[in-house]
Design a protein around this motif. Structure first.
Motif, PDB file in Angstrom:
ATOM      1  N   TYR A  65      36.059  58.461  50.153  1.00 19.03           N
ATOM      2  CA  TYR A  65      34.896  57.634  49.877  1.00 19.03           C
ATOM      3  C   TYR A  65      33.970  58.222  48.823  1.00 19.03           C
ATOM      4  CZ  TYR A  65      30.926  54.589  51.071  1.00 19.03           C
ATOM      5  OH  TYR A  65      29.893  53.697  51.041  1.00 19.03           O
ATOM      6  N   LYS A  66      33.416  59.388  49.072  1.00 16.73           N
ATOM      7  CA  LYS A  66      32.456  59.991  48.146  1.00 16.73           C
ATOM      8  C   LYS A  66      32.994  61.335  47.656  1.00 16.73           C
ATOM      9  CE  LYS A  66      29.447  56.628  48.515  1.00 16.73           C
ATOM     10  NZ  LYS A  66      29.193  55.679  47.406  1.00 16.73           N
ATOM     11  N   HIS A 173      24.523  61.684  36.288  1.00 17.78           N
ATOM     12  CA  HIS A 173      24.021  61.361  37.621  1.00 17.78           C
ATOM     13  C   HIS A 173      22.548  60.973  37.546  1.00 17.78           C
ATOM     14  CE1 HIS A 173      22.867  62.214  41.884  1.00 17.78           C
ATOM     15  NE2 HIS A 173      24.076  61.709  42.082  1.00 17.78           N
ATOM     16  N   THR A 230      30.146  61.328  37.665  1.00 17.60           N
ATOM     17  CA  THR A 230      30.285  60.799  39.014  1.00 17.60           C
ATOM     18  C   THR A 230      31.397  59.763  39.127  1.00 17.60           C
ATOM     19  OG1 THR A 230      27.922  61.160  39.329  1.00 17.60           O
ATOM     20  CG2 THR A 230      29.010  59.728  40.902  1.00 17.60           C
ATOM     21  N   TRP A 258      29.787  68.318  40.734  1.00 18.48           N
ATOM     22  CA  TRP A 258      31.131  68.005  41.218  1.00 18.48           C
ATOM     23  C   TRP A 258      32.192  68.851  40.524  1.00 18.48           C
ATOM     24  CZ3 TRP A 258      34.206  62.976  39.853  1.00 18.48           C
ATOM     25  CH2 TRP A 258      35.401  62.966  40.561  1.00 18.48           C
ATOM     26  N   LYS A 288      31.283  70.230  47.721  1.00 14.54           N
ATOM     27  CA  LYS A 288      32.156  69.143  47.279  1.00 14.54           C
ATOM     28  C   LYS A 288      33.610  69.625  47.243  1.00 14.54           C
ATOM     29  CE  LYS A 288      28.498  66.468  45.204  1.00 14.54           C
ATOM     30  NZ  LYS A 288      27.836  65.903  44.022  1.00 14.54           N
ATOM     31  N   CYS A 398      39.656  62.466  40.373  1.00  9.13           N
ATOM     32  CA  CYS A 398      39.504  61.130  40.943  1.00  9.13           C
ATOM     33  C   CYS A 398      40.361  60.156  40.146  1.00  9.13           C
ATOM     34  CB  CYS A 398      38.045  60.682  40.967  1.00  9.13           C
ATOM     35  SG  CYS A 398      37.370  60.256  39.357  1.00  9.13           S
ATOM     36  N   ASP A 438      36.035  53.557  48.059  1.00  3.24           N
ATOM     37  CA  ASP A 438      34.829  53.156  47.360  1.00  3.24           C
ATOM     38  C   ASP A 438      35.202  52.447  46.068  1.00  3.24           C
ATOM     39  OD1 ASP A 438      32.124  52.866  46.984  1.00  3.24           O
ATOM     40  OD2 ASP A 438      31.737  54.967  46.511  1.00  3.24           O
TER      41      ASP A 438
END
Length: 494
Positions: A65-66, A173, A230, A258, A288, A398, A438
């Motif tokens: 999710y995050k 961010h 992000t 991150w 993280k 990601c 997400d």
């Protein structure tokens, strides 16, 4: 304590079960506060088990999710240890072991960043937003020292005042803008720098914007570069940005909340060669990609803590008595706060327990998994339900992609209706509770991308089988929605 050990270990064991929901259904909970006698030992353990049963399950490999995941077991021990000690890390005497560990870990991280050995240092803050804010406040008060005492009103009253300006990527961010608000800079003085096609700050545009600001009478003083944006996970070109900062005497901060562990620990030239040593300050969040429990953020300072003390310190004599002779000074005066948790203990324990090589392997696995998953998406065969498209090549850990229902056609370029389908699929998938994913959107030079699925790979428990099951779950969710309403994905559906 024995009961806590039993309840917590049972929770982790059940949470790791492949059938465990990621988002449990929350039944009616008794949240009342007793006005007289409390509920006692038996009652409180029932409450604790209820909370565990109602909490989002970050221990599942299907929590995608995050930008964080389940903590390491030793990290949980560290979190409990901090609570047990209840030490305050604002002055040395209140937490001597915490101060020594924070100093050691901060210097070790600074060494990995290739900051000057013996000078650079780091402090913990409760999250990357606070680390970023402190970097901005230090840079502001160094460039405009009069603000510490007289503020903007006093400085402007003396005449010849130029408005402070900061520069940050359009994909940075939002904490940078929040910091500008807190520092009195104001959102109108935050200049958004365009990105290239990969979502990295355009350094040529940065140079032109800085020079325009100077020509217009502004006072640029701070540039924020991002290591691991992000949404796309992009790494801004720090060498080129540093050249602009050097030419105009600007403070260079790198928000690596991150992507910082990749820059510090990775042996991959894509990240390991990232020249963070050219920055004045650097934020990294071990909570993280490194699995340290929330929250654990470090702000590393190239020139040590002296600039922080000069910019923010007030020397309150009722608190700060000069630390302990021949050991360490009190560090609380170098921050905007007072009470401080010794969060460095959590990272130190994990680092001691696992060793540096563990983090290198963990990060390499996350990067490899992102590349494998991107390949899975781009090569997954279409079905009668729809087809798969990557939104962007994975730049770190990601993956961003679409599932395009067949009703929407096979357009060569992304369509707005793809975003509508993504939101509908994601909302239903998360409601079912077996997977938590997400979505996001982003602006690029060629235009805005429709909303896409965005899966950050933070947990070492995620496997290719896990990710294959997520793709299957998306397809199954699409089928269920179509069974309910055959027109649910139609682009012209109101």
């Amino acid at each position: 304590m024995l009961e806590a050990s039993r309840v917590f270990s049972d929770y982790v064991r059940s949470s790791r079960d492949t059938k465990a929901p990621v988002i449990p259904r929350i039944d009616e909970l008794d949240l009342t506060i007793p006005e007289k006698d409390g509920i006692g030992t038996a009652g409180i353990w029932d409450d604790i088990q209820t909370i565990c049963g109602a909490a989002t399950n970050t221990w599942s490999e299907r929590f995608l999710y995050k930008l964080y995941a389940s903590p390491t077991p030793i990290g949980v021990v560290g979190e409990a240890l901090i609570g047990l000690l209840n030490n305050n890390a604002h002055v040395f005497q209140a937490s001597p072991i915490g101060a020594l560990i924070e100093d050691r870990v901060g210097r070790q991280l600074a060494e990995l960043a290739r900051f000057p050995v013996g000078t650079a240092a780091g402090l913990t803050f409760p999250g990357g937003s606070y680390s970023n804010m402190h970097a901005l406040m230090v840079a502001r008060n160094r460039r405009f020292p009069e603000l510490k005492r007289s503020g903007f009103t006093g400085a402007m009253a003396r005449g010849e005042w130029r408005r402070p300006m900061i520069f940050t990527s359009a994909h940075a961010h939002y904490s940078i803008e929040k910091a500008a608000v807190a520092a009195g800079i104001g959102l109108d003085n935050v200049v958004s720098v365009p990105t290239d096609a990969d979502g990295r700050m355009d350094s040529h545009a940065l140079r032109m914007l800085v020079e325009k600001a100077l020509a217009d009478g502004g006072a640029p003083f701070f540039v924020n570069a991002t290591a691991g944006t992000t949404v796309l996970g992009a790494f801004d070109p720090i060498d080129e940005i540093a050249a602009v900062c050097a030419d105009h005497g600007l403070w260079l901060h790198v928000d690596a909340s991150w992507g910082g562990p990749l820059a510090l620990f990775s042996s991959d030239d894509r990240f390991g060669g990232y020249r963070v040593d050219r920055a004045d300050s650097f934020t990294v969040n071990p909570h993280k990609l490194m699995g340290v429990p929330l929250q654990c953020s470090f702000l590393l300072m190239r020139d040590g803590l002296a600039p922080m003390r000069e910019a923010l310190g007030l020397g309150a004599s009722y608190l700060f008595h000069g630390g302990s002779p021949n050991v360490l000074d009190d560090v609380g005066d170098a921050t905007m706060g007072c009470g401080r948790r010794p969060d460095a203990i959590k990272l130190w324990l994990a680092w001691r327990y696992y060793g540096t090589e563990y983090f290198r392997r963990r990060l390499a696995n996350a990067r490899r998994l992102a590349l494998d998953f991107a390949d899975m998406v781009s090569t997954r065969p279409p079905t009668a339900l729809g087809h798969w498209r990557l939104a962007a090549a994975p730049q770190s850990t990601c993956v961003c992609f679409w599932f395009v229902p067949s009703q929407l056609g096979a357009h060569p370029t992304p369509q707005p209706s793809w975003g509508d389908a993504t939101r509908l699929l994601c909302t239903r998938l998360n409601y079912l509770g077996h997977v938590l994913v997400d979505y996001a959107t982003v602006d690029l030079p060629a235009g805005s991308l429709p909303t896409f699925f965005r899966l950050p790979l933070n947990s070492p428990h995620v496997t290719k089988e896990t990710l294959a099951s997520v793709l299957c779950a998306i397809e199954q969710t699409a089928k269920a929605l179509l069974d309910e309403d055959p027109r649910c994905f139609d682009a012209d559906k109101s």
